[in-house]
Scaffold this motif. Structure first.
Motif, PDB file in Angstrom:
ATOM      1  N   ILE A  33       0.890  -1.170  -0.116  1.00  0.00           N
ATOM      2  CA  ILE A  33      -0.147   0.052  -0.018  1.00  0.00           C
ATOM      3  C   ILE A  33       0.961   1.180   0.147  1.00  0.00           C
ATOM      4  CG2 ILE A  33      -1.689   1.088   1.407  1.00  0.00           C
ATOM      5  CD1 ILE A  33      -2.797  -1.486   2.404  1.00  0.00           C
ATOM      6  N   THR A  89      -9.776  -9.861  -6.140  1.00  0.00           N
ATOM      7  CA  THR A  89     -10.443  -8.587  -5.956  1.00  0.00           C
ATOM      8  C   THR A  89     -11.533  -8.701  -4.560  1.00  0.00           C
ATOM      9  OG1 THR A  89     -10.565  -7.821  -8.179  1.00  0.00           O
ATOM     10  CG2 THR A  89     -12.554  -6.920  -6.692  1.00  0.00           C
ATOM     11  N   ASN A  90     -12.405  -9.878  -4.908  1.00  0.00           N
ATOM     12  CA  ASN A  90     -13.370 -10.139  -3.609  1.00  0.00           C
ATOM     13  C   ASN A  90     -13.170 -11.079  -2.573  1.00  0.00           C
ATOM     14  OD1 ASN A  90     -15.341  -8.407  -5.060  1.00  0.00           O
ATOM     15  ND2 ASN A  90     -15.428  -9.769  -6.588  1.00  0.00           N
ATOM     16  N   TYR A  98      -8.760  -8.251  -2.237  1.00  0.00           N
ATOM     17  CA  TYR A  98      -7.756  -7.213  -2.215  1.00  0.00           C
ATOM     18  C   TYR A  98      -8.130  -5.761  -2.847  1.00  0.00           C
ATOM     19  CZ  TYR A  98      -4.142 -10.339  -0.539  1.00  0.00           C
ATOM     20  OH  TYR A  98      -3.536 -11.346   0.342  1.00  0.00           O
ATOM     21  N   LYS A  99      -9.361  -5.711  -3.130  1.00  0.00           N
ATOM     22  CA  LYS A  99      -9.988  -4.380  -3.689  1.00  0.00           C
ATOM     23  C   LYS A  99      -9.610  -3.107  -3.110  1.00  0.00           C
ATOM     24  CE  LYS A  99     -14.285  -5.262  -1.760  1.00  0.00           C
ATOM     25  NZ  LYS A  99     -15.675  -6.029  -2.089  1.00  0.00           N
ATOM     26  N   ASP A 100      -9.322  -3.362  -1.765  1.00  0.00           N
ATOM     27  CA  ASP A 100      -9.226  -2.017  -1.133  1.00  0.00           C
ATOM     28  C   ASP A 100      -7.327  -1.825  -1.078  1.00  0.00           C
ATOM     29  OD1 ASP A 100     -11.752  -1.441  -0.765  1.00  0.00           O
ATOM     30  OD2 ASP A 100     -11.958  -2.504   1.104  1.00  0.00           O
ATOM     31  N   ARG A 101      -6.701  -2.789  -1.458  1.00  0.00           N
ATOM     32  CA  ARG A 101      -5.394  -2.897  -1.064  1.00  0.00           C
ATOM     33  C   ARG A 101      -4.383  -2.704  -2.530  1.00  0.00           C
ATOM     34  NH1 ARG A 101      -4.522  -7.931   2.629  1.00  0.00           N
ATOM     35  NH2 ARG A 101      -6.388  -7.620   3.760  1.00  0.00           N
ATOM     36  N   SER A 103      -5.037  -1.715  -6.959  1.00  0.00           N
ATOM     37  CA  SER A 103      -5.477  -0.952  -7.912  1.00  0.00           C
ATOM     38  C   SER A 103      -6.057  -2.232  -8.946  1.00  0.00           C
ATOM     39  CB  SER A 103      -4.614  -0.097  -8.958  1.00  0.00           C
ATOM     40  OG  SER A 103      -3.644  -0.897  -9.476  1.00  0.00           O
ATOM     41  N   GLU A 104      -7.190  -1.734  -9.760  1.00  0.00           N
ATOM     42  CA  GLU A 104      -7.657  -2.632 -10.573  1.00  0.00           C
ATOM     43  C   GLU A 104      -6.471  -3.100 -11.459  1.00  0.00           C
ATOM     44  OE1 GLU A 104     -11.264  -1.799 -12.698  1.00  0.00           O
ATOM     45  OE2 GLU A 104     -11.970  -0.380 -11.163  1.00  0.00           O
TER      46      GLU A 104
END
Length: 123
Positions: A33, A89-90, A98-101, A103-104
């Motif tokens: 991060i 992601t979910n 890992y969607k909050d950690r 990037s796409e």
């Protein structure tokens, strides 16, 4: 038949490994991060910082059969970038999201990295 003493030893060892894995994940996630804002990481670096704690060399220290080898990826329908990206992601079960950690783009890149490494048997 397994004795109670051996069962306790095995359970203690398993819990120690599990604890160490989660500590590694937490430490590496915080580093990832911190680094993403100024130093874009390569897919291998993202994998190393976020995934290798449990999936070193494509293995799985928590559930052996749910590894990142080509045979297992196919067996569980994880043999596409889209499916791996969705899982990363979910999250699912004990695997965190890992969607909050990440990037796409990092998620897509690490998903492609997993597939490419699986094709070469993680060598």
């Amino acid at each position: 038949m397994i004795s109670l003493k051996n069962l306790k030893k095995n359970l203690t060892a398993f819990l120690l490994i599990l604890t160490l894995a989660f500590v590694e994940i937490a430490a590496n996630s915080q580093m990832a991060i911190a680094d993403t804002g100024t130093n874009p990481a390569t897919a291998a670096e993202v994998f190393s910082a976020n995934c290798a704690g449990c999936h070193i060399n494509g293995s799985n220290i928590i559930r052996r059969g749910k590894n990142l080898k080509q045979k297992a990826l196919k067996k569980y329908g994880m043999d596409s970038i889209a499916n791996i990206s969705n899982l990363v992601t979910n999250g699912k079960g004990i695997m965190p999201a890992y969607k909050d950690r990440l990037s796409e783009q990092q998620i897509l890149d690490v998903s492609a990295y997993v597939l490419s490494q699986a094709e070469t048997d993680w060598k």
